[in-house]
Design a protein around this motif. Structure first.
Motif, PDB file in Angstrom:
ATOM      1  N   HIS A 122     -36.310  -2.177 -56.147  1.00 54.85           N
ATOM      2  CA  HIS A 122     -35.127  -1.740 -55.386  1.00 54.85           C
ATOM      3  C   HIS A 122     -35.531  -0.678 -54.357  1.00 54.85           C
ATOM      4  N   ASP A 150     -26.702  -3.527 -57.852  1.00 52.16           N
ATOM      5  CA  ASP A 150     -26.776  -4.925 -58.275  1.00 52.16           C
ATOM      6  C   ASP A 150     -28.054  -5.546 -57.719  1.00 52.16           C
ATOM      7  N   THR A 151     -28.464  -6.712 -58.259  1.00 53.99           N
ATOM      8  CA  THR A 151     -29.578  -7.454 -57.666  1.00 53.99           C
ATOM      9  C   THR A 151     -29.231  -7.921 -56.253  1.00 53.99           C
ATOM     10  N   ARG A 152     -27.926  -8.091 -55.997  1.00 52.66           N
ATOM     11  CA  ARG A 152     -27.454  -8.544 -54.684  1.00 52.66           C
ATOM     12  C   ARG A 152     -27.194  -7.328 -53.794  1.00 52.66           C
ATOM     13  N   THR A 153     -27.641  -7.367 -52.561  1.00 53.32           N
ATOM     14  CA  THR A 153     -27.385  -6.266 -51.637  1.00 53.32           C
ATOM     15  C   THR A 153     -25.896  -6.211 -51.300  1.00 53.32           C
ATOM     16  N   CYS A 171     -25.411 -10.461 -47.328  1.00 49.54           N
ATOM     17  CA  CYS A 171     -25.042  -9.340 -48.202  1.00 49.54           C
ATOM     18  C   CYS A 171     -23.590  -9.488 -48.644  1.00 49.54           C
ATOM     19  N   ASN A 179     -31.853   3.299 -54.290  1.00 47.08           N
ATOM     20  CA  ASN A 179     -31.577   2.056 -53.567  1.00 47.08           C
ATOM     21  C   ASN A 179     -30.380   2.156 -52.630  1.00 47.08           C
ATOM     22  N   GLY A 209     -30.528  -4.601 -52.684  1.00 45.55           N
ATOM     23  CA  GLY A 209     -30.770  -5.419 -53.869  1.00 45.55           C
ATOM     24  C   GLY A 209     -32.209  -5.885 -53.965  1.00 45.55           C
ATOM     25  N   GLN A 262     -27.250  -5.947 -62.827  1.00 47.41           N
ATOM     26  CA  GLN A 262     -27.007  -7.332 -62.465  1.00 47.41           C
ATOM     27  C   GLN A 262     -25.522  -7.625 -62.319  1.00 47.41           C
ATOM     28  N   SER A 297     -26.209  -0.785 -50.642  1.00 48.80           N
ATOM     29  CA  SER A 297     -26.891  -0.767 -51.931  1.00 48.80           C
ATOM     30  C   SER A 297     -27.905  -1.902 -51.867  1.00 48.80           C
TER      31      SER A 297
END
Ligand SMILES: *Cc1c(COP(=O)(O)O)cnc(C)c1O
Length: 390
Positions: free
Chosen positions: A264, A338-341, A330, A307, A374, A213, A372
């Motif tokens: 992911h 991370d949860t965010r791309t 993104c 991922n 997310g 996260q 990456s």
């Protein structure tokens, strides 16, 4: 702390530091630099390691021990030690095990700071490194010298997502009596367990998918008891320990590692399939796409594809930079997992100091983009990449 025969998820959730008399359900945060002793004899015996007791949080701490125990269970390792960052884990592992005059054989495409350790700092102590090309595993043995002590690799690699056969590395390490160390950061302990294929030690940057996260830094080394003992003694005296607060955060994160990583990977496979079908994309590398050059090896040693996706945009450096400029949802960030791309363009950023020839040697072409993936709604991620590609 837990029943070793229970499942991965159960252990990730139910492995817990001993409850206090408050009978808390969730484990408390042990923010204490030191611990107290009953009397002189208790203190003597604790320092003599006749008792397993916490003395000082540079050595051990209940939150840190809980985190270490969980990763040990997940990786099938007997022992471990947790560090403030992934690089502290990499540095301390090598520094604890190597002597002046020793030699490392490493895959060429390693994490940037690990490469800097090998090329800039270890030579100060007369520790040298030879590299092999991940796509030419038949050249590994010719890089081994009489003073080689460690065989080191990452798989999948950063940022090109190449794969190496871990079982082959295990066989080579045994044949030449080398310590095999695998940086398992991209796979996480949920996807791949290098010890099963012959690794002696496994290193993670917990900063990535283990936290998942984008909040805290952390690292860990787990594996053979005798080697971890050396790493522990080195670290308890040199001070790279993980903070109890970060250990608490990371141990909580491990409770959801299986569900997060499943999602992911599900999202990443969809993004990879979209990219592969797009006319402005030259090549997509994702371990679980059939087009990946080491697809069979990936299937053999990985439970899921991870991922991280690497792909090649038509049009080189300028096309890569234009693509990055058009990204909206993104993030442009140096982190991953991370949860965010997160989208990066290595040739114009992390690897811009290398010559084109040096970049190509580690599979970084000018148009290479690393994603990456997310946990956002995957259609939104795909739409963002699509509008930036057009
Ligand atoms: C990020 C990373 C590291 C370093 O970890 P930090 O926690 O940033 O110090 C080491 N190896 C790999 C493969 C990584 O991705």
């Amino acid at each position: 702390m837990s029943n070793p025969s229970s499942g991965f998820e159960t252990q990730a959730i139910r492995t817990q530091a001993e409850r206090s008399h408050y009978l808390e359900h969730s484990v408390p945060l042990y923010l204490t630099s030191s611990f107290i002793f009953e009397d002189a004899e208790d203190m003597r015996a604790s320092f003599a390691e006749e008792k397993e007791k916490n003395i000082y949080s540079r050595f051990t701490n209940p939150n840190t021990s809980e985190f270490v125990e969980k990763i040990c269970q997940m990786e099938g390792a007997p022992a471990g030690y947790a560090f403030a960052t992934g690089m502290a884990a990499v540095y301390s592992t090598f520094a604890a095990l190597l002597n002046s005059g020793d030699h490392i054989v490493s895959v060429g495409s390693v994490f940037g700071s690990t490469h800097t350790l090998f090329t800039k700092y270890f030579p100060k102590w007369n520790i040298t490194t030879s590299y092999f090309d991940i796509n030419k595993p038949e050249t590994i043995e010719s890089a081994i010298q009489p003073n080689t002590k460690i065989l080191f690799a990452e798989s999948p690699t950063n940022p090109a997502v190449d794969i190496i056969d871990l079982e082959l590395l295990g066989e080579i390490a045994r044949k030449h009596n080398l310590i095999l160390i695998i940086d398992n950061c991209f796979a996480t302990p949920y996807i791949q367990n290098p010890i099963q294929f012959g690794a002696d030690l496994v290193i993670h940057s917990a900063t990535k998918l283990i936290d998942g996260q984008g909040r805290v830094l952390g690292g860990i080394a787990v594996g053979r008891e005798d080697l971890i003992r050396e790493i522990y003694l080195f670290s308890r005296n040199t001070g790279p320990a993980l903070s109890p607060f970060n250990a608490w955060v990371l141990s909580k994160s491990l409770e959801t590692l299986p569900v997060r990583v499943e999602k992911h990977c599900e999202n990443a496979l969809k993004v990879a399939e979209f990219l592969e079908s797009h006319p402005n994309v030259k090549q997509v590398k994702y371990p679980f796409l059939k087009s990946h050059p080491q697809y069979e090896t990936a299937k053999k040693q990985m439970r899921l594809g991870g991922n991280i996706i690497a792909f090649e945009i038509q049009g080189g450096i300028s096309a890569g930079r234009k693509f990055i400029d058009k990204i909206q949802l993104c993030s442009l960030s140096a982190n991953l997992g991370d949860t965010r791309t997160i989208v990066t363009h290595p040739a114009s950023t992390t690897h811009s100091k290398l010559t084109e020839e040096e970049r190509l040697a580690v599979s970084i072409t000018d148009g290479l983009v690393r994603v990456s993936v997310g946990l956002e709604t995957v259609a939104d991620v795909i739409n963002d990449l699509k509008q930036a590609l057009e």
